[in-house]
Scaffold this motif. Structure first.
Motif, PDB file in Angstrom:
ATOM      1  N   TYR A  13       2.107 -11.779  -1.490  1.00  0.00           N
ATOM      2  CA  TYR A  13       2.456 -12.916  -0.630  1.00  0.00           C
ATOM      3  C   TYR A  13       1.326 -13.913  -0.819  1.00  0.00           C
ATOM      4  CZ  TYR A  13       5.739  -9.861   1.894  1.00  0.00           C
ATOM      5  OH  TYR A  13       6.756  -9.020   2.232  1.00  0.00           O
ATOM      6  N   SER A  38       0.539   0.143  10.845  1.00  0.00           N
ATOM      7  CA  SER A  38       1.064  -1.214  10.827  1.00  0.00           C
ATOM      8  C   SER A  38       0.425  -2.029   9.698  1.00  0.00           C
ATOM      9  CB  SER A  38       0.747  -1.858  12.184  1.00  0.00           C
ATOM     10  OG  SER A  38       1.360  -3.104  12.246  1.00  0.00           O
ATOM     11  N   GLY A  39       1.269  -2.730   8.950  1.00  0.00           N
ATOM     12  CA  GLY A  39       0.760  -3.620   7.909  1.00  0.00           C
ATOM     13  C   GLY A  39       0.504  -2.945   6.562  1.00  0.00           C
ATOM     14  N   CYS A  40       0.850  -1.649   6.420  1.00  0.00           N
ATOM     15  CA  CYS A  40       0.525  -0.938   5.172  1.00  0.00           C
ATOM     16  C   CYS A  40       1.524  -1.249   4.051  1.00  0.00           C
ATOM     17  CB  CYS A  40       0.463   0.571   5.411  1.00  0.00           C
ATOM     18  SG  CYS A  40       2.071   1.293   5.784  1.00  0.00           S
ATOM     19  N   GLY A  41       2.654  -1.891   4.390  1.00  0.00           N
ATOM     20  CA  GLY A  41       3.597  -2.289   3.354  1.00  0.00           C
ATOM     21  C   GLY A  41       4.911  -1.523   3.340  1.00  0.00           C
ATOM     22  N   LYS A  42       5.172  -0.729   4.375  1.00  0.00           N
ATOM     23  CA  LYS A  42       6.401   0.086   4.424  1.00  0.00           C
ATOM     24  C   LYS A  42       7.650  -0.785   4.342  1.00  0.00           C
ATOM     25  CE  LYS A  42       5.465   1.486   8.645  1.00  0.00           C
ATOM     26  NZ  LYS A  42       4.175   0.867   8.947  1.00  0.00           N
ATOM     27  N   SER A  43       7.709  -1.780   5.248  1.00  0.00           N
ATOM     28  CA  SER A  43       8.909  -2.636   5.280  1.00  0.00           C
ATOM     29  C   SER A  43       9.017  -3.454   4.005  1.00  0.00           C
ATOM     30  CB  SER A  43       8.870  -3.584   6.472  1.00  0.00           C
ATOM     31  OG  SER A  43       8.875  -2.847   7.652  1.00  0.00           O
ATOM     32  N   THR A  44       7.881  -3.919   3.508  1.00  0.00           N
ATOM     33  CA  THR A  44       7.909  -4.725   2.284  1.00  0.00           C
ATOM     34  C   THR A  44       8.491  -3.908   1.137  1.00  0.00           C
ATOM     35  OG1 THR A  44       5.971  -5.943   3.032  1.00  0.00           O
ATOM     36  CG2 THR A  44       6.481  -6.075   0.693  1.00  0.00           C
TER      37      THR A  44
HETATM   38  P1  ATP Z   1       4.760  -2.602  10.567  1.00  0.00           P
HETATM   39  O1  ATP Z   1       4.761  -1.144  10.865  1.00  0.00           O
HETATM   40  O2  ATP Z   1       3.819  -3.354  11.457  1.00  0.00           O
HETATM   41  O3  ATP Z   1       6.124  -3.208  10.487  1.00  0.00           O
HETATM   42  P2  ATP Z   1       4.613  -2.521   7.653  1.00  0.00           P
HETATM   43  O4  ATP Z   1       3.872  -1.387   7.052  1.00  0.00           O
HETATM   44  O5  ATP Z   1       6.083  -2.465   7.621  1.00  0.00           O
HETATM   45  O6  ATP Z   1       4.067  -2.766   9.122  1.00  0.00           O
HETATM   46  P3  ATP Z   1       4.886  -4.947   6.151  1.00  0.00           P
HETATM   47  O7  ATP Z   1       5.799  -5.652   7.092  1.00  0.00           O
HETATM   48  O8  ATP Z   1       5.466  -4.363   4.935  1.00  0.00           O
HETATM   49  O9  ATP Z   1       4.080  -3.827   6.936  1.00  0.00           O
HETATM   50  O10 ATP Z   1       3.704  -5.922   5.750  1.00  0.00           O
HETATM   51  C1  ATP Z   1       2.703  -5.572   4.819  1.00  0.00           C
HETATM   52  C2  ATP Z   1       1.660  -6.659   4.770  1.00  0.00           C
HETATM   53  O11 ATP Z   1       2.223  -7.828   4.198  1.00  0.00           O
HETATM   54  C3  ATP Z   1       1.121  -7.057   6.130  1.00  0.00           C
HETATM   55  O12 ATP Z   1      -0.264  -7.257   6.021  1.00  0.00           O
HETATM   56  C4  ATP Z   1       1.837  -8.342   6.440  1.00  0.00           C
HETATM   57  O13 ATP Z   1       1.027  -9.178   7.229  1.00  0.00           O
HETATM   58  C5  ATP Z   1       2.074  -8.930   5.080  1.00  0.00           C
HETATM   59  N1  ATP Z   1       3.321  -9.716   5.043  1.00  0.00           N
HETATM   60  C6  ATP Z   1       4.555  -9.278   5.305  1.00  0.00           C
HETATM   61  N2  ATP Z   1       5.471 -10.248   5.150  1.00  0.00           N
HETATM   62  C7  ATP Z   1       4.786 -11.363   4.790  1.00  0.00           C
HETATM   63  C8  ATP Z   1       5.143 -12.715   4.479  1.00  0.00           C
HETATM   64  N3  ATP Z   1       6.428 -13.110   4.499  1.00  0.00           N
HETATM   65  N4  ATP Z   1       4.158 -13.563   4.148  1.00  0.00           N
HETATM   66  C9  ATP Z   1       2.877 -13.167   4.103  1.00  0.00           C
HETATM   67  N5  ATP Z   1       2.461 -11.910   4.369  1.00  0.00           N
HETATM   68  C10 ATP Z   1       3.398 -11.023   4.716  1.00  0.00           C
END
Ligand code: ATP
Length: 373
Positions: A13, A38-44
């Motif tokens: 990103y 939180s924020g480790c990238g699971k959803s991404t």
């Molecule tokens: P959570 O449990 O909080 O949902 P996660 O592990 O699913 O967390 P992600 O949503 O995959 O985390 O985000 C991973 C990283 O990428 C985070 O640091 C987030 O801030 C960043 N991120 C996610 N989406 C974007 C975006 N559209 N633009 C910039 N950074 C992003």
């Protein structure tokens, strides 16, 4: 249904490196859970597989077909979101029908799939209701039903239970597990809840800072965590960690020191590390007894080979019914969590000896990598 293969997936990103060198194989019909803080990238990672994120590099295959550049609708995946994302003006039947209509599935086929999904999810009485007139659990079932009728190769779940109360979460968890068995489908499930991960997964993928930290079955991760991070994340309450100074005894069995306490360590550890290391032991594996009762017999009356016995005082007692959590302040100034039977007689303020079973210890080097697997 189908297998999933990811090779060298990288996602940015802007300047932020959100997914780093992800390699992953998921077998046909497997239930895989992505877990991590939180924020480790699971959803991404999940959204990248669904084609919902913009540019990334690497190769993704579903059922042996390269879908790296395919549009979301051509990937053969269906996603269930935390927010349900139902159409508020449509009833349950039409919510499930909509995607199939758009894809020109014939009417008779659509009705058959809806009836089947409604039966599996026990939604038959609610087909005429709008989402506003359903409970949270029923709405979540509709969202799952909408995925089922699409007959995807792979189901993707993004924290689908986090809006439900604790009791309903447990119930839906069990329903999702039985749905997985009934459909035999490949399912990928994102959660930050390690209990959900442990109970549902065939295979857990632990993510940390955009990288895969470890992949394994729940019990592999529990018994043989590759890193301190995984050891800390898997298991509840979390593993205890104590600083140990590794001795340099040559010839004899290796020992370390935790403050004044001598700790017996496994053979070979001196060849892998020196100086300060970390000892990990799970709360449910520690034995505790009043200080004057002697350390060698554990809470279940079993003798074990002790790696070392710590002196301390019970600072906090949490009674949960079936089990009790004791927080012991050691003489060295650390707080150690011990899980015991619910009806323990040991109380707050008691001077205790906490014995560490030799066969239960984990050791980690200064960088957090395991020394004991
Ligand atoms: P959570 O449990 O909080 O949902 P996660 O592990 O699913 O967390 P992600 O949503 O995959 O985390 O985000 C991973 C990283 O990428 C985070 O640091 C987030 O801030 C960043 N991120 C996610 N989406 C974007 C975006 N559209 N633009 C910039 N950074 C992003």
């Amino acid at each position: 249904m189908a297998s999933v293969k990811m090779r060298n997936i990288n996602k940015y990103y802007g300047d932020f490196h959100a997914l780093i060198d992800i390699d992953l194989d998921i077998a046909d019909g497997e239930f895989v859970v992505f877990v991590g803080p939180s924020g480790c990238g699971k959803s991404t990672l999940l959204r990248t597989l669904a084609g919902l994120e913009g540019s990334y590099t690497g190769v993704m295959e579903i059922g042996g077909q390269d879908i790296s550049k395919a549009a979301p609708s051509d990937r053969g995946v269906a996603m269930v979101f935390q927010s349900y994302a139902l159409y508020p003006h449509m009833n349950v039947h039409d919510n499930m029908d909509f995607g199939m209509k758009v894809n020109n599935v014939p009417k008779a086929e659509r009705e058959e799939r809806i009836a089947n999904a409604a039966r599996i999810l026990q939604l038959e009485p609610y087909l005429d209701r709008k989402p506003a007139h359903l409970s949270g659990g029923q709405r979540q079932r509709v969202a799952i039903g909408r995925a089922i009728v699409r007959q995807p190769k792979v189901f993707l779940f993004d924290e689908p239970l986090s809006n439900l109360d604790a009791k309903l979460r447990v119930q839906m968890r069990i329903e999702l597990e039985s749905l997985h068995k009934q459909l035999g489908a490949t399912m990928i499930y994102v959660t930050h809840d390690q209990v959900e991960a442990m109970t549902m997964a065939d295979k857990i993928v632990v993510l940390n800072g955009g990288r895969i930290e470890q992949i394994g079955t729940p019990m592999q991760l529990y018994h043989t965590p590759a890193t301190r991070f995984v050891a800390d994340f898997i298991g509840s309450p979390s593993m205890n960690f104590l600083p140990v100074l590794l001795g340099s005894s040559e010839g004899s069995a290796p020992v370390g020191r935790y403050g004044e306490t001598e700790i017996r360590l496994p053979e070979g550890v001196q060849g892998k590390a020196s100086g300060n290391i970390t000892l990990g032991v799970r709360p449910e594996h520690l034995d505790i007894a009043p200080a004057d009762a002697g350390p060698e017999v554990g809470r279940n009356g079993r003798a074990h080979v002790s790696a070392g016995a710590l002196g301390g005082t019970v600072a906090v007692k949490e009674t949960l019914g079936g089990e009790t959590i004791l927080y012991v302040d050691t003489r060295e100034g650390d707080r150690v969590t011990v899980k015991v039977d619910g009806d323990t007689a040991i109380d707050r303020g008691t001077a205790v000896t906490v014995s560490i079973p030799f066969e239960r210890i984990h050791l980690f080097d200064a960088g957090g990598a395991t020394l004991t697997n």
